[in-house]
Design a protein around this motif. Structure first.
Motif, mmCIF file in Angstrom:
data_model
loop_
_atom_site.group_PDB
_atom_site.id
_atom_site.type_symbol
_atom_site.label_atom_id
_atom_site.label_comp_id
_atom_site.label_asym_id
_atom_site.label_seq_id
_atom_site.Cartn_x
_atom_site.Cartn_y
_atom_site.Cartn_z
ATOM 1 N N UNK A 44 5.685 -27.763 -15.324
ATOM 2 C CA UNK A 44 5.514 -29.132 -15.818
ATOM 3 C C UNK A 44 4.029 -29.498 -15.872
ATOM 4 N N UNK A 45 3.620 -30.071 -16.972
ATOM 5 C CA UNK A 45 2.239 -30.520 -17.084
ATOM 6 C C UNK A 45 1.243 -29.452 -17.495
ATOM 7 N N UNK A 46 1.685 -28.218 -17.708
ATOM 8 C CA UNK A 46 0.761 -27.151 -18.077
ATOM 9 C C UNK A 46 0.282 -27.310 -19.521
ATOM 10 N N UNK A 47 -0.980 -26.964 -19.736
ATOM 11 C CA UNK A 47 -1.475 -26.897 -21.107
ATOM 12 C C UNK A 47 -0.652 -25.849 -21.867
ATOM 13 N N UNK A 48 -0.407 -26.128 -23.120
ATOM 14 C CA UNK A 48 0.359 -25.218 -23.980
ATOM 15 C C UNK A 48 1.851 -25.192 -23.677
ATOM 16 N N UNK A 49 2.337 -26.081 -22.802
ATOM 17 C CA UNK A 49 3.769 -26.069 -22.509
ATOM 18 C C UNK A 49 4.583 -26.377 -23.763
ATOM 19 N N UNK A 50 4.103 -27.289 -24.595
ATOM 20 C CA UNK A 50 4.808 -27.592 -25.846
ATOM 21 C C UNK A 50 5.005 -26.332 -26.675
ATOM 22 N N UNK A 51 3.949 -25.542 -26.785
ATOM 23 C CA UNK A 51 4.026 -24.297 -27.552
ATOM 24 C C UNK A 51 4.978 -23.314 -26.896
ATOM 25 N N UNK A 52 4.921 -23.210 -25.566
ATOM 26 C CA UNK A 52 5.765 -22.262 -24.837
ATOM 27 C C UNK A 52 7.246 -22.597 -24.962
ATOM 28 N N UNK A 53 7.567 -23.871 -25.165
ATOM 29 C CA UNK A 53 8.960 -24.290 -25.292
ATOM 30 C C UNK A 53 9.444 -24.313 -26.740
ATOM 31 N N UNK A 54 8.536 -24.086 -27.664
ATOM 32 C CA UNK A 54 8.889 -24.165 -29.082
ATOM 33 C C UNK A 54 9.779 -22.993 -29.500
ATOM 34 N N UNK A 55 10.754 -23.228 -30.383
ATOM 35 C CA UNK A 55 11.570 -22.121 -30.899
ATOM 36 C C UNK A 55 10.782 -21.130 -31.741
ATOM 37 N N UNK A 56 9.573 -21.512 -32.129
ATOM 38 C CA UNK A 56 8.711 -20.619 -32.920
ATOM 39 C C UNK A 56 7.575 -20.037 -32.088
ATOM 40 N N UNK A 57 7.691 -20.105 -30.778
ATOM 41 C CA UNK A 57 6.622 -19.625 -29.900
ATOM 42 C C UNK A 57 6.454 -18.117 -30.005
ATOM 43 N N UNK A 58 5.240 -17.606 -29.751
ATOM 44 C CA UNK A 58 5.054 -16.163 -29.654
ATOM 45 C C UNK A 58 5.765 -15.636 -28.413
ATOM 46 N N UNK A 59 5.928 -14.321 -28.288
ATOM 47 C CA UNK A 59 6.635 -13.786 -27.112
ATOM 48 C C UNK A 59 5.952 -14.090 -25.793
ATOM 49 N N UNK A 60 4.635 -14.045 -25.792
ATOM 50 C CA UNK A 60 3.849 -14.279 -24.580
ATOM 51 C C UNK A 60 2.827 -15.370 -24.839
ATOM 52 N N UNK A 61 2.507 -16.099 -23.783
ATOM 53 C CA UNK A 61 1.532 -17.171 -23.926
ATOM 54 C C UNK A 61 0.746 -17.307 -22.632
ATOM 55 N N UNK A 62 -0.548 -17.595 -22.762
ATOM 56 C CA UNK A 62 -1.376 -17.905 -21.604
ATOM 57 C C UNK A 62 -1.302 -19.402 -21.331
ATOM 58 N N UNK A 63 -1.080 -19.766 -20.069
ATOM 59 C CA UNK A 63 -1.031 -21.163 -19.665
ATOM 60 C C UNK A 63 -1.945 -21.380 -18.466
ATOM 61 N N UNK A 64 -2.349 -22.630 -18.304
ATOM 62 C CA UNK A 64 -3.182 -23.005 -17.164
ATOM 63 C C UNK A 64 -2.467 -24.132 -16.422
ATOM 64 N N UNK A 65 -1.532 -23.779 -15.537
ATOM 65 C CA UNK A 65 -0.783 -24.817 -14.821
ATOM 66 C C UNK A 65 -1.701 -25.650 -13.931
ATOM 67 N N UNK A 66 -1.413 -26.930 -13.796
ATOM 68 C CA UNK A 66 -2.239 -27.774 -12.926
ATOM 69 C C UNK A 66 -2.106 -27.370 -11.468
ATOM 70 N N UNK A 67 -3.233 -27.373 -10.770
ATOM 71 C CA UNK A 67 -3.207 -27.157 -9.335
ATOM 72 C C UNK A 67 -3.089 -25.718 -8.880
ATOM 73 N N UNK A 68 -3.204 -24.743 -9.792
ATOM 74 C CA UNK A 68 -3.171 -23.333 -9.390
ATOM 75 C C UNK A 68 -4.510 -22.693 -9.717
ATOM 76 N N UNK A 69 -4.934 -21.677 -8.957
ATOM 77 C CA UNK A 69 -6.301 -21.178 -9.080
ATOM 78 C C UNK A 69 -6.584 -20.295 -10.275
ATOM 79 N N UNK A 70 -5.563 -19.733 -10.894
ATOM 80 C CA UNK A 70 -5.824 -18.826 -11.999
ATOM 81 C C UNK A 70 -4.853 -19.079 -13.160
ATOM 82 N N UNK A 71 -5.243 -18.594 -14.327
ATOM 83 C CA UNK A 71 -4.372 -18.696 -15.494
ATOM 84 C C UNK A 71 -3.122 -17.852 -15.288
ATOM 85 N N UNK A 72 -2.097 -18.155 -16.034
ATOM 86 C CA UNK A 72 -0.848 -17.389 -16.007
ATOM 87 C C UNK A 72 -0.534 -16.900 -17.417
#
Length: 225
Positions: free
Chosen positions: A142-170
């Motif tokens: 919740x609240x991660x950048x790119x979450x809209x894209x990650x939930x989209x039916x047209x999303x790519x298979x993999x996506x980089x996200x930067x969740x709030x409050x965690x030290x590294x990208x996912x």
């Protein structure tokens, strides 16, 4: 969503490993290859242990994570490290592992290469998910950048996200890949996660409760402790 309750987590892990192996084996009976995505964290470790000793045609199985922290594999926080130590040993050592992390650059630069490999394995035979008390699954937070894209039916298979409050990208499988899988399972332990699951189901909003975005045809395995 189908919920299966177990008397204890040890029994649940044994049963879940048997289910996973059975579904992979059934796919291999009719197809050249099968694919399996597993979560990081401590919860699925016993499932990996049991699977590693299971007799399957592992050379025909593509294994990947549902998500990964952008850290090297020798980092204690690496999900790939867990997978190599708990699953890719014994009989399962012959499986083809598709890593997400690369030392070639930032996640946004490296993800397309791994995404092509995931795309080639789609639809995934089986995805096993975990879930946090904040109702995230994989690295769909919740609240991660790119979450809209990650939930989209047209999303790519993999996506980089930067969740709030965690030290590294996912890097995470997107909801489209999870929902397109032939078999979807979620494993959780404890009352708090059961309550979070019910809250997510009642909400139905993938932006507030990302696990709600992948509940269709999902089998949930739950043990109180």
């Amino acid at each position: 969503m189908n919920l299966i309750e177990y008397a204890d987590s040890e029994l649940m892990m044994m049963d879940l490993a048997h289910i996973v192996a059975g579904e992979i084996n059934r796919k291999l009976m009719h197809s050249e290859r099968a694919s399996l995505a597993l979560p990081g964290g401590t919860t699925p470790g016993p499932v990996m242990d049991a699977l590693s000793a299971t007799s399957l045609d592992w050379e025909r199985v593509d294994v990947m994570l549902t998500d990964e922290r952008w850290v090297p594999e020798d980092d204690p926080r690496s999900n790939a490290r867990l997978l190599r130590e708990r699953l890719l040993v014994d009989k399962a050592a012959k499986a083809n592992f598709i890593p997400f992390w690369s030392d070639a650059g930032a996640p946004e630069e490296c993800v397309p290469v791994a995404a092509d490999k995931v795309r080639a394995a789609m639809p995934l035979t089986l995805v096993l998910l975990g879930m946090g008390e904040d109702m995230h699954t994989a690295s769909l937070f919740p609240g991660a950048e790119n979450l809209d894209t990650a939930l989209s039916p047209n999303a790519p298979p993999l996506l980089a996200l930067h969740p709030p409050g965690v030290p590294e990208a996912r890097v995470t499988l997107t909801a489209r890949v999870i929902n397109d899988a032939m078999n979807k399972h979620l494993v959780i332990i404890g009352d708090a996660k059961r309550e979070a699951l019910e809250k997510a189901r009642a909400s139905g909003d993938g932006h507030v409760a990302p696990v709600a975005a992948v509940m269709r045809d999902l089998t949930v395995h739950w043990a109180k402790e």
